[in-house]
Design a protein around this motif. Structure first.
Motif, PDB file in Angstrom:
ATOM      1  N   THR A 115      23.597  26.137  26.846  1.00 55.63           N
ATOM      2  CA  THR A 115      24.179  27.369  26.347  1.00 55.63           C
ATOM      3  C   THR A 115      23.149  28.495  26.337  1.00 55.63           C
ATOM      4  OG1 THR A 115      25.415  28.262  24.472  1.00 55.63           O
ATOM      5  CG2 THR A 115      23.752  26.603  23.949  1.00 55.63           C
ATOM      6  N   ASP A 116      23.400  29.545  25.557  1.00 52.55           N
ATOM      7  CA  ASP A 116      22.511  30.712  25.564  1.00 52.55           C
ATOM      8  C   ASP A 116      21.589  30.778  24.352  1.00 52.55           C
ATOM      9  OD1 ASP A 116      24.378  31.299  23.646  1.00 52.55           O
ATOM     10  OD2 ASP A 116      24.968  33.244  24.457  1.00 52.55           O
ATOM     11  N   ASP A 167      23.726  30.975  12.508  1.00 49.35           N
ATOM     12  CA  ASP A 167      23.831  31.700  13.777  1.00 49.35           C
ATOM     13  C   ASP A 167      22.664  32.687  13.891  1.00 49.35           C
ATOM     14  OD1 ASP A 167      24.450  33.301  15.925  1.00 49.35           O
ATOM     15  OD2 ASP A 167      26.576  33.471  15.436  1.00 49.35           O
ATOM     16  N   ARG A 175      22.158  35.078  15.681  1.00 51.56           N
ATOM     17  CA  ARG A 175      22.587  36.470  15.865  1.00 51.56           C
ATOM     18  C   ARG A 175      22.927  37.138  14.539  1.00 51.56           C
ATOM     19  NH1 ARG A 175      24.022  36.919  21.474  1.00 51.56           N
ATOM     20  NH2 ARG A 175      24.558  34.850  22.197  1.00 51.56           N
TER      21      ARG A 175
HETATM   22  P1  ADP Z   1      28.790  28.896  25.389  1.00 50.52           P
HETATM   23  O1  ADP Z   1      29.491  29.943  26.158  1.00 50.52           O
HETATM   24  O2  ADP Z   1      27.552  28.406  26.050  1.00 50.52           O
HETATM   25  O3  ADP Z   1      29.706  27.775  24.973  1.00 50.52           O
HETATM   26  P2  ADP Z   1      28.974  29.952  22.709  1.00 50.52           P
HETATM   27  O4  ADP Z   1      28.991  31.438  22.577  1.00 50.52           O
HETATM   28  O5  ADP Z   1      30.262  29.233  22.575  1.00 50.52           O
HETATM   29  O6  ADP Z   1      28.251  29.620  24.083  1.00 50.52           O
HETATM   30  O7  ADP Z   1      27.942  29.328  21.665  1.00 50.52           O
HETATM   31  C1  ADP Z   1      26.638  29.805  21.565  1.00 50.52           C
HETATM   32  C2  ADP Z   1      26.539  30.845  20.462  1.00 50.52           C
HETATM   33  O8  ADP Z   1      26.843  30.224  19.215  1.00 50.52           O
HETATM   34  C3  ADP Z   1      25.183  31.426  20.250  1.00 50.52           C
HETATM   35  O9  ADP Z   1      24.949  32.510  21.082  1.00 50.52           O
HETATM   36  C4  ADP Z   1      25.159  31.789  18.758  1.00 50.52           C
HETATM   37  O10 ADP Z   1      25.337  33.175  18.562  1.00 50.52           O
HETATM   38  C5  ADP Z   1      26.372  31.061  18.198  1.00 50.52           C
HETATM   39  N1  ADP Z   1      26.065  30.251  17.009  1.00 50.52           N
HETATM   40  C6  ADP Z   1      26.841  30.197  15.882  1.00 50.52           C
HETATM   41  N2  ADP Z   1      26.301  29.388  14.976  1.00 50.52           N
HETATM   42  C7  ADP Z   1      25.174  28.893  15.512  1.00 50.52           C
HETATM   43  C8  ADP Z   1      24.171  27.981  15.056  1.00 50.52           C
HETATM   44  N3  ADP Z   1      24.232  27.419  13.840  1.00 50.52           N
HETATM   45  N4  ADP Z   1      23.139  27.672  15.890  1.00 50.52           N
HETATM   46  C9  ADP Z   1      23.065  28.227  17.107  1.00 50.52           C
HETATM   47  N5  ADP Z   1      23.970  29.103  17.601  1.00 50.52           N
HETATM   48  C10 ADP Z   1      25.008  29.446  16.820  1.00 50.52           C
END
Ligand code: ADP
Ligand code: ASP
Ligand code: MG
Length: 400
Positions: free
Chosen positions: A171-172, A180, A182
């Protein structure tokens, strides 16, 4: 070794990125692995498709929305397979249906019922890299359905379960964080997290992993790794809780912004009346979450509950039924809310977390509407504009 890798939207957001992932997959296969890849729609394609549907109607038909949304993933599988073949690597792209993924349940939030892995096994035997469209499958009626937002995670873990191998989610972000990153820049990366805690964090809003993916991982014993696409392998492993030595009171904080609160005022406090309401919601497949009930005054009560804001169309159908059954009922909705939750297995054996949270909210004057607890979490609904204040205060108090 056999491996399922999943690449999310950002990771396959451009043709350049797809080509780079193709190079990487060839390397992984050359190292002696059988490779199955699950991909999401490119970048924000799913949102773009939903936006188009909403240009026609605010409430698009869910079957047709599935038909439309599923095309996003189909673009990516075709492009990635082309890139691999162009580089001389044998590959095949498969839709959910072609990959044998059978689904059931309501359109746009279906569940995987079973996977017939024969076709994938055959292609792997032939030395191909198998690329499967995430997020989709085919139901009993032969219709394409999708698995709910973030559902490519679920496709990947379910396939890994069926194929008896590990699952890597790319993922990113560098892995799973305490919150999160962000929303809270100081969030810390977690090296290992138990299935239970991750399920709770996902269920309460941590979009990094789809909750059903983690559930299936636990059920089928699939080891799951979450990390940055093409980054170093220093992400997070989701494992059985026995494999985690470190004892922490609070593991993480989740925020759910997809919250709709419904207030029902002036309801007769008769168990059957209340049962009828929730059965109407159940019939429409509304995912009811937090429920609270006021003290009975002259045999009348108020009830509030929350459900996902994205289920407002299903909710409205149920509310129509409820209103005809209870003509005196006053019904109102509030969409300006979020749910903030803290999660940690440490709560099973330690008390005081709720008290500390109430204290923080008192100090910072943060009003909340509902509180629910599970063995390993506490959740509060509050006004959207209090998000930062609440997150900062909780993070500081619990070192998140
Ligand atoms: P993908 O398109 O790779 O499935 P997502 O957008 O669904 O990516 O998931 C990644 C995002 O999840 C991150 O960019 C982050 O902002 C968000 N996120 C929410 N909670 C968390 C967390 N506890 N740890 C990491 N990322 C998180
Ligand atoms: N493309 C779908 C979504 O945006 C599924 C996924 O990416 O997991 O929700
Ligand atoms: Mg996702």
């Amino acid at each position: 070794m056999r491996i399922v890798q999943k690449y999310g939207g950002t990771s396959v957001g451009t043709i350049e990125k797809i080509k780079t992932i193709a190079d990487h997959l060839i390397k992984v296969q050359k190292e002696g692995n059988e490779v199955v890849v699950v991909v999401s729609a490119m970048g924000k394609m799913t949102d773009v498709l939903i936006g188009k549907a909403k240009e026609i109607t605010e409430r698009p038909d869910r079957r047709e929305l599935d038909m439309l949304m599923s095309t996003g993933e189909q673009q990516t599988i075709a492009l990635l397979s082309m890139a691999l073949k162009h580089k001389g690597q044998e590959a095949v792209s498969l839709t959910g249906s072609q990959a044998g993924i059978q689904t059931t349940g309501t359109h746009t939030k279906s569940k995987i019922k079973s996977i017939n892995k024969d076709r994938i096994e055959k292609h792997l035997k032939d030395g191909k890299i198998v690329i499967v469209a995430g997020f989709q499958g085919i139901n009993e009626a032969g219709d394409i359905t999708t698995l709910g937002r973030g559902g490519s995670d679920t496709s990947a873990v379910a396939l890994a379960g069926a194929l008896g191998c590990q699952c890597e989610i790319y993922t990113d972000v560098d892995g799973i964080y305490t919150c999160d990153p962000r929303v809270h820049a100081g969030a810390k990366k977690i090296d290992k997290i138990s299935y239970e805690e991750m399920m709770e964090m996902s269920n309460l809003g941590a979009g990094v992993m789809e909750v059903r993916a983690v559930e299936l991982g636990k059920k089928f014993g699939v080891p799951i790794y979450v990390g940055r696409s093409l980054g170093e392998k220093n992400g997070t492993y989701i494992v059985e809780k026995e494999q985690i030595m470190e004892e922490k009171l609070i593991t993480g904080l989740s925020i759910n912004e997809n919250v709709l609160m419904v207030n029902l005022q002036n309801l007769y406090n008769k168990p059957q009346k209340i049962a009828n309401i929730f059965s109407a919601l159940g019939k429409q497949d509304v995912n009811v979450d937090m429920i609270s009930q006021s003290q009975s005054v002259e045999d009348m009560v108020d009830i509030s509950f929350t459900c996902p804001a994205t289920e407002e169309d299903l909710l409205d159908k149920a509310v129509e039924m409820i209103a005809t059954q209870n003509p005196a009922l006053k019904i109102s909705k509030n969409q300006d809310l979020i749910k903030v939750s803290v999660v940690g297995v440490g709560m099973i054996s330690h008390s005081g977390v709720a008290g500390k949270l109430f204290e923080i909210f008192g100090e910072k004057n943060i009003k909340f509407y509902q509180v629910t607890t599970s063995e390993i979490s506490i959740s509060f609904t509050m006004d959207k504009d209090r998000k930062k204040a609440a997150v900062d205060a909780i993070a500081e108090a619990f070192n998140i």
